[in-house]
Write a protein that holds these residues in place. Structure first.
Motif, PDB file in Angstrom:
ATOM      1  N   MET A   1       0.818  -1.206   0.000  1.00  0.00           N
ATOM      2  CA  MET A   1       0.000   0.000   0.000  1.00  0.00           C
ATOM      3  C   MET A   1       0.855   1.262   0.000  1.00  0.00           C
ATOM      4  O   MET A   1       0.377   2.353  -0.332  1.00  0.00           O
ATOM      5  N   GLU A   2       2.131   1.113   0.363  1.00  0.00           N
ATOM      6  CA  GLU A   2       3.039   2.262   0.392  1.00  0.00           C
ATOM      7  C   GLU A   2       4.079   2.192  -0.729  1.00  0.00           C
ATOM      8  O   GLU A   2       4.995   3.007  -0.774  1.00  0.00           O
ATOM      9  N   ARG A   3       3.946   1.218  -1.621  1.00  0.00           N
ATOM     10  CA  ARG A   3       4.918   1.041  -2.707  1.00  0.00           C
ATOM     11  C   ARG A   3       4.190   0.984  -4.051  1.00  0.00           C
ATOM     12  O   ARG A   3       3.971  -0.091  -4.604  1.00  0.00           O
ATOM     13  N   PRO A   4       3.796   2.133  -4.614  1.00  0.00           N
ATOM     14  CA  PRO A   4       3.022   2.121  -5.860  1.00  0.00           C
ATOM     15  C   PRO A   4       3.762   1.521  -7.046  1.00  0.00           C
ATOM     16  O   PRO A   4       3.131   1.013  -7.975  1.00  0.00           O
ATOM     17  N   LEU A   5       5.082   1.533  -7.030  1.00  0.00           N
ATOM     18  CA  LEU A   5       5.864   0.949  -8.122  1.00  0.00           C
ATOM     19  C   LEU A   5       6.311  -0.471  -7.818  1.00  0.00           C
ATOM     20  O   LEU A   5       7.024  -1.086  -8.616  1.00  0.00           O
ATOM     21  N   GLY A   6       5.896  -1.013  -6.664  1.00  0.00           N
ATOM     22  CA  GLY A   6       6.316  -2.359  -6.289  1.00  0.00           C
ATOM     23  C   GLY A   6       7.707  -2.367  -5.702  1.00  0.00           C
ATOM     24  O   GLY A   6       8.293  -1.317  -5.405  1.00  0.00           O
ATOM     25  N   ILE A   7       8.271  -3.558  -5.552  1.00  0.00           N
ATOM     26  CA  ILE A   7       9.622  -3.687  -5.002  1.00  0.00           C
ATOM     27  C   ILE A   7      10.564  -4.398  -5.971  1.00  0.00           C
ATOM     28  O   ILE A   7      11.739  -4.571  -5.678  1.00  0.00           O
ATOM     29  N   GLY A   8      10.014  -4.839  -7.115  1.00  0.00           N
ATOM     30  CA  GLY A   8      10.850  -5.503  -8.106  1.00  0.00           C
ATOM     31  C   GLY A   8      10.644  -7.012  -8.124  1.00  0.00           C
ATOM     32  O   GLY A   8      10.331  -7.612  -7.086  1.00  0.00           O
ATOM     33  N   PRO A   9      10.818  -7.633  -9.283  1.00  0.00           N
ATOM     34  CA  PRO A   9      10.644  -9.090  -9.399  1.00  0.00           C
ATOM     35  C   PRO A   9      11.646  -9.851  -8.533  1.00  0.00           C
ATOM     36  O   PRO A   9      12.813  -9.459  -8.422  1.00  0.00           O
ATOM     37  N   LEU A  10      11.185 -10.899  -7.891  1.00  0.00           N
ATOM     38  CA  LEU A  10      12.013 -11.843  -7.121  1.00  0.00           C
ATOM     39  C   LEU A  10      12.568 -11.260  -5.833  1.00  0.00           C
ATOM     40  O   LEU A  10      13.347 -11.922  -5.137  1.00  0.00           O
ATOM     41  N   VAL A  11      12.177 -10.025  -5.480  1.00  0.00           N
ATOM     42  CA  VAL A  11      12.697  -9.395  -4.264  1.00  0.00           C
ATOM     43  C   VAL A  11      11.976  -9.920  -3.026  1.00  0.00           C
ATOM     44  O   VAL A  11      12.590 -10.104  -1.970  1.00  0.00           O
ATOM     45  N   PHE A  12      10.696 -10.175  -3.150  1.00  0.00           N
ATOM     46  CA  PHE A  12       9.897 -10.604  -2.000  1.00  0.00           C
ATOM     47  C   PHE A  12      10.481 -11.856  -1.363  1.00  0.00           C
ATOM     48  O   PHE A  12      10.541 -11.974  -0.135  1.00  0.00           O
ATOM     49  N   GLY A  13      10.951 -12.797  -2.185  1.00  0.00           N
ATOM     50  CA  GLY A  13      11.515 -14.041  -1.674  1.00  0.00           C
ATOM     51  C   GLY A  13      12.812 -13.852  -0.914  1.00  0.00           C
ATOM     52  O   GLY A  13      13.216 -14.730  -0.139  1.00  0.00           O
ATOM     53  N   THR A  14      13.490 -12.714  -1.121  1.00  0.00           N
ATOM     54  CA  THR A  14      14.717 -12.432  -0.366  1.00  0.00           C
ATOM     55  C   THR A  14      14.408 -11.768   0.978  1.00  0.00           C
ATOM     56  O   THR A  14      15.241 -11.753   1.872  1.00  0.00           O
ATOM     57  N   MET A  15      13.205 -11.230   1.117  1.00  0.00           N
ATOM     58  CA  MET A  15      12.805 -10.563   2.355  1.00  0.00           C
ATOM     59  C   MET A  15      12.084 -11.512   3.302  1.00  0.00           C
ATOM     60  O   MET A  15      12.076 -11.298   4.516  1.00  0.00           O
ATOM     61  N   PHE A  16      11.481 -12.567   2.743  1.00  0.00           N
ATOM     62  CA  PHE A  16      10.698 -13.518   3.516  1.00  0.00           C
ATOM     63  C   PHE A  16      11.175 -14.929   3.197  1.00  0.00           C
ATOM     64  O   PHE A  16      11.922 -15.134   2.228  1.00  0.00           O
ATOM     65  N   PRO A  17      10.734 -15.915   3.972  1.00  0.00           N
ATOM     66  CA  PRO A  17      11.219 -17.291   3.750  1.00  0.00           C
ATOM     67  C   PRO A  17      10.909 -17.822   2.352  1.00  0.00           C
ATOM     68  O   PRO A  17      11.660 -18.638   1.826  1.00  0.00           O
ATOM     69  N   GLU A  18       9.804 -17.399   1.733  1.00  0.00           N
ATOM     70  CA  GLU A  18       9.430 -17.892   0.410  1.00  0.00           C
ATOM     71  C   GLU A  18       8.842 -16.768  -0.422  1.00  0.00           C
ATOM     72  O   GLU A  18       8.649 -15.642   0.066  1.00  0.00           O
ATOM     73  N   ASP A  19       8.557 -17.076  -1.693  1.00  0.00           N
ATOM     74  CA  ASP A  19       7.956 -16.098  -2.594  1.00  0.00           C
ATOM     75  C   ASP A  19       6.504 -15.817  -2.210  1.00  0.00           C
ATOM     76  O   ASP A  19       5.966 -16.416  -1.268  1.00  0.00           O
TER      77      ASP A  19
END
Length: 426
Positions: A299-317
């Protein structure tokens, strides 16, 4: 028309027919390759990239009926490109967006060639069914270690065929399974045993994938198919045939399941996978917890965070197509994808029961889209080749319907004028 022009036309027609036949065969081979995706880019991408290039050079036409699909999918991938600006280390993200864009173009391509000729539809689905049977056999043989090195077709003791992941392998088998069920219900009884045997192979492949999403998709797809066919067919005898054959198929599949569960390895894994909520779903930072945190963060990232980044921040995609659209394609990608999906479902529903040569293929593809939208709640489907094929089939058939309506409207005045001349002559 002059004699020279008439001669040229007679010469050109066979050449055009030959080119069309070769082109259709190349499309069928491309669909066949979609069943073998071990890595990216896969042979499917290489073949289809060449095919798209050749077809566009030869004048592939994007009509106004398929233009909205092109616009929405391009907007979706523009969102992916914008999300790259939020990344410090691009890594493989540009390749990810490139594959996404390419797959979007394949959906446009399928829609355009189907609009050009509905006769390509049986070729496409036959090639898909053939690929599904082969990759399912590989997964089954791998699961039972039928030959040295067969384990390459499994992952975590689950069949994955010639795919990277059992969770993609299983759903890939479902649309051709629905296609075979439809063929058994309405086709020639002589071909029914072959189709039934192929269906058993696919059903066993889906089962041994131990993908809960694939199991649900398989069950939902067949139920929806039978329901739609019962709505469409007005003959009581034909409806009775559908019900009897459906009941026989259910009993056969149930018997096969009972036999499969006699193997201790299968029974143990089935008991574990059959639980609706697994430990990794409900635990802290599990699937559902990640969904909640991810949606709040986006909700605070209108451009997203980039492909494949979420899996590096959390245990899985993400394991959720709606969250994946937000994280990897931003708000623009999310809105575009939702709009495209809702529009696709609407187009399919509007034309679902019309008596047309392409109606069975539209029905199967629409059921597939609806089912994949449902399992998108627990899995990412933005890089599934067959999903873009389903989109292309639905939009291509919708364009065929629009062209049919337009041609019919154009013929009505001519028919009326001809009738007036006939009455005047009398």
């Amino acid at each position: 028309m002059s004699a020279v022009e008439a001669t040229h036309l007679r010469v050109a027609q066979p050449q055009r027919a030959t080119l069309r036949l070769i082109g259709s065969a190349m499309v069928a081979f491309g669909v066949f390759l979609s069943g073998f995706v071990i890595d990216e880019p896969a042979p499917y991408e290489l073949w289809m990239a060449a095919l798209l290039g050749i077809w566009f050079i030869l004048g592939l036409r994007i009509s106004r009926f398929t233009a909205p699909l092109l616009a929405l999918l391009l907007a979706f991938n523009v969102g992916g490109m914008l999300s790259l600006t939020q990344m410090k280390d691009l890594g493989t993200a540009p390749m990810y967006v490139a594959v996404s864009t390419f797959l979007a173009l394949t959906a446009i391509f399928y829609a355009a060639i189907i609009e050009e000729s509905h006769r390509r539809l049986p070729l496409i689905f036959d090639a898909w069914a053939f690929a599904a049977v082969i990759t399912s056999l590989l997964g089954i043989l791998g699961y039972f270690h039928a030959f040295p090195g067969a384990e390459v077709f499994t992952l975590y003791d689950r069949a994955k065929g010639a795919f990277q992941d059992p969770n993609v392998f299983g759903p890939f088998l479902v649309p051709p399974s629905i296609y075979l069920v439809h063929g058994i219900l309405v086709g020639n009884f002589r071909a029914a045993p072959i189709k039934a045997f192929a269906l058993l192979i696919l059903a066993l492949g889906v089962f041994l994938s131990f993908s809960r999403a694939a199991w649900g998709l398989f069950l939902l797809g067949i139920i929806l198919l039978i329901f739609c066919m019962l709505l469409k067919e007005r003959s009581g005898a034909f409806r009775l045939r559908i019900l009897i054959l459906s009941l026989a198929a259910v009993m056969l599949l149930a018997a096969s399941l009972v036999v499969a569960l006699q193997f201790p390895k299968i029974s143990a894994l089935f008991s574990a996978r059959a639980q609706l909520v697994q430990q990794y779903d409900g635990e802290h930072l599990g699937r559902f917890d990640r969904h909640r945190i991810g949606f709040t963060m986006m909700m605070e990232r209108p451009l997203g965070i980039g492909p494949l980044v979420f899996g590096t921040m959390f245990p899985e995609d993400e394991h959720n197509i709606w969250l994946k659209s937000l994280t990897s394609y931003g708000w623009l990608g999310f809105v575009s994808y939702i709009t495209m999906l809702c529009w696709t479902i609407y187009l399919g529903f509007r034309n679902l029961l019309k008596d047309r040569p392409w109606q069975p293929y539209l029905m199967i593809a629409w059921i597939g889209v609806l089912g994949h939208a449902a399992i998108g709640n627990v899995i990412d489907i933005d890089h599934w080749r067959h999903v873009y094929l389903l989109f292309g089939v639905v939009w291509g058939c919708a364009a065929l319907e629009q062209r049919h309506i337009r041609n019919h409207a154009a013929q009505v005045p001519h028919i009326g004028l001809a009738n007036e001349h006939r009455r005047a002559s009398l």
